[in-house]
Design an enzyme around this catalytic site. Structure first.
Site, PDB file in Angstrom:
ATOM      1  N   ASP A  42      -1.457   6.999   0.275  1.00 50.87           N
ATOM      2  CA  ASP A  42      -2.673   6.209   0.444  1.00 50.87           C
ATOM      3  C   ASP A  42      -3.883   7.079   0.126  1.00 50.87           C
ATOM      4  O   ASP A  42      -3.840   8.298   0.300  1.00 50.87           O
ATOM      5  CB  ASP A  42      -2.780   5.690   1.882  1.00 50.87           C
ATOM      6  N   ASN A  95       2.496  -0.758  -4.424  1.00 54.71           N
ATOM      7  CA  ASN A  95       1.854  -1.748  -3.563  1.00 54.71           C
ATOM      8  C   ASN A  95       0.335  -1.817  -3.720  1.00 54.71           C
ATOM      9  O   ASN A  95      -0.264  -2.844  -3.424  1.00 54.71           O
ATOM     10  CB  ASN A  95       2.198  -1.448  -2.101  1.00 54.71           C
ATOM     11  N   SER A 149       1.267 -11.169  -7.147  1.00 47.79           N
ATOM     12  CA  SER A 149       0.490 -12.071  -6.296  1.00 47.79           C
ATOM     13  C   SER A 149       0.690 -13.499  -6.769  1.00 47.79           C
ATOM     14  O   SER A 149       1.006 -13.749  -7.941  1.00 47.79           O
ATOM     15  CB  SER A 149      -1.000 -11.715  -6.378  1.00 47.79           C
ATOM     16  N   ASN A 154      -1.378 -18.973 -10.258  1.00 43.89           N
ATOM     17  CA  ASN A 154      -2.361 -19.985  -9.864  1.00 43.89           C
ATOM     18  C   ASN A 154      -3.584 -19.935 -10.772  1.00 43.89           C
ATOM     19  O   ASN A 154      -3.791 -18.973 -11.515  1.00 43.89           O
ATOM     20  CB  ASN A 154      -2.805 -19.770  -8.414  1.00 43.89           C
ATOM     21  N   TYR A 162      -8.486 -10.020 -11.467  1.00 45.00           N
ATOM     22  CA  TYR A 162      -7.362  -9.827 -10.552  1.00 45.00           C
ATOM     23  C   TYR A 162      -6.152 -10.664 -10.972  1.00 45.00           C
ATOM     24  O   TYR A 162      -5.028 -10.170 -11.068  1.00 45.00           O
ATOM     25  CB  TYR A 162      -7.793 -10.200  -9.133  1.00 45.00           C
ATOM     26  N   THR A 197      -3.335 -10.040   6.883  1.00 44.74           N
ATOM     27  CA  THR A 197      -3.668  -8.624   6.857  1.00 44.74           C
ATOM     28  C   THR A 197      -5.092  -8.468   7.372  1.00 44.74           C
ATOM     29  O   THR A 197      -5.792  -9.464   7.599  1.00 44.74           O
ATOM     30  CB  THR A 197      -3.585  -8.067   5.426  1.00 44.74           C
TER      31      THR A 197
END
Length: 259
Positions: A42, A95, A149, A154, A162, A197
Site C-alpha cells: 500500500d 487491487n 468493476s 455499465n 475510470y 467500504t
C-alpha cells in the site's frame, strides 16, 4: 474425491496491492487464513503495517511493503523485497484503483487526469504482471487476479476514464491469459458491484442505497469479504483450469442510480 487441497494455500506467497484497507484488506486476511504468506502492499505504509500486524496476531504470516503503483521503481522494489523475504511469488492480487463516478466530466477533466487513471488502473497492473510472471513460472504455480468493476460494462455519466480503464482490464486479462497460460500462470478478473467500504460510506445515504438496490435481486450491498471470497477461489488450486475469466460479484444485478 480428495478435497483437502482445493483451498490450501500453504507454502504460497501472495502480493495484494492496496491491501491496507477495504477490499484489499479482506483479500489479505482471507488468503492468510487459508495458509498463504501475504505481502500487504500500500502507498500508506502505516496502514499496511497495521493490517499486517493484525494478520500475524491471528496466526498468519505477513509483511507490509510501501508501494506507489504508478512508479516503476516501486513495483520493482515490491517484487524484489517479496522474493527476498519469502523466496517465491505464486499469487498476485492487483487491487489498486482510482477515479470514479461524477468526477470525470469530459468538459472538466484534463488529458493528464485521464492518463493518470490509466497509469494507476491499467499500466501498473500490466507491469506488475510482467514482473511477477518469471517468479510464478519458476514456482510452477501462478494466479493473477485483477480488480475490475461493474463500471467496465455499465454506462454512466462523468466516469469515462475510470469505466474505460476497467473495461481495458477485462480485455487485458483475457489476452494475458493466453500469454501466460503455457507457464501455468492463470489470469482472471473480478468486477465488484457496490461494496461497503470507507469510500462508499462517505457518500452513502439510505435514499441512495435504496436507489442502488432497485435492480439488485439480493437486496443488500456487497461486503468486502464477498469480493475476497472470489479472490480466494481464483487464487486456490480449486480453480486450476479457470483462466481468462471476468466474474462480476454484484448480488445478481446492477447498483444503478436511476429512480
Amino acid at each position: 474425491m480428495d478435497t483437502s487441497k482445493f483451498f490450501d494455500l500453504k507454502g504460497k506467497t501472495a502480493i495484494v496491492t492496496g491491501g491496507a484497507n477495504g477490499i484489499g484488506k479482506a483479500c489479505c486476511q482471507i488468503l492468510a487464513a487459508y495458509g498463504a504468506k501475504v505481502v500487504v502492499s500500500d502507498y500508506n505504509l502505516e496502514a499496511a503495517e497495521k493490517t499486517s500486524k493484525e494478520i500475524n496476531a491471528d496466526g498468519g504470516k505477513s509483511i507490509a511493503i510501501d508501494c506507489d503503483v504508478t512508479k516503476d521503481d516501486a513495483l520493482v522494489n515490491l517484487v524484489d523485497k517479496t522474493v527476498k523475504e519469502f523466496g517465491s511469488i505464486e499469487i498476485l492480487v492487483n487491487n489498486v484503483g482510482g477515479g470514479g463516478a461524477g468526477k470525470e466530466s469530459p468538459y472538466d477533466i484534463s488529458v493528464e487526469q485521464f492518463k493518470k487513471v490509466f497509469d494507476m488502473n491499467v499500466f501498473s497492473m500490466w507491469r506488475l504482471c510482467q514482473l511477477v510472471a518469471p517468479h510464478m513460472k519458476k514456482a510452477g504455480y501462478g494466479s493473477i487476479i485483477n480488480m475490475s468493476s461493474m463500471a467496465s460494462i455499465n454506462k454512466s455519466p462523468a466516469i469515462s476514464a475510470y469505466a474505460s480503464s476497467k473495461a481495458a482490464i477485462n480485455h487485458m486479462t483475457r489476452n494475458l491469459a493466453f500469454d501466460y497460460g503455457p507457464d501455468n500462470i492463470r489470469m482472471n478478473a473480478i468486477g465488484p458491484g457496490a461494496t461497503r467500504t470507507h469510500a462508499l460510506s462517505t457518500v452513502l445515504t439510505p435514499e441512495l442505497e435504496k436507489a442502488m438496490l432497485k435492480h439488485t435481486p439480493i437486496k443488500r450491498l456487497g461486503e468486502a469479504v464477498d469480493i475476497a471470497g472470489a479472490v480466494l477461489y481464483f487464487a486456490s488450486p480449486i480453480s486450476s483450469w479457470t483462466s481468462g475469466q471476468v466474474i462480476f460479484i454484484n448480488g445478481g444485478g446492477e447498483q444503478t442510480l436511476d429512480m
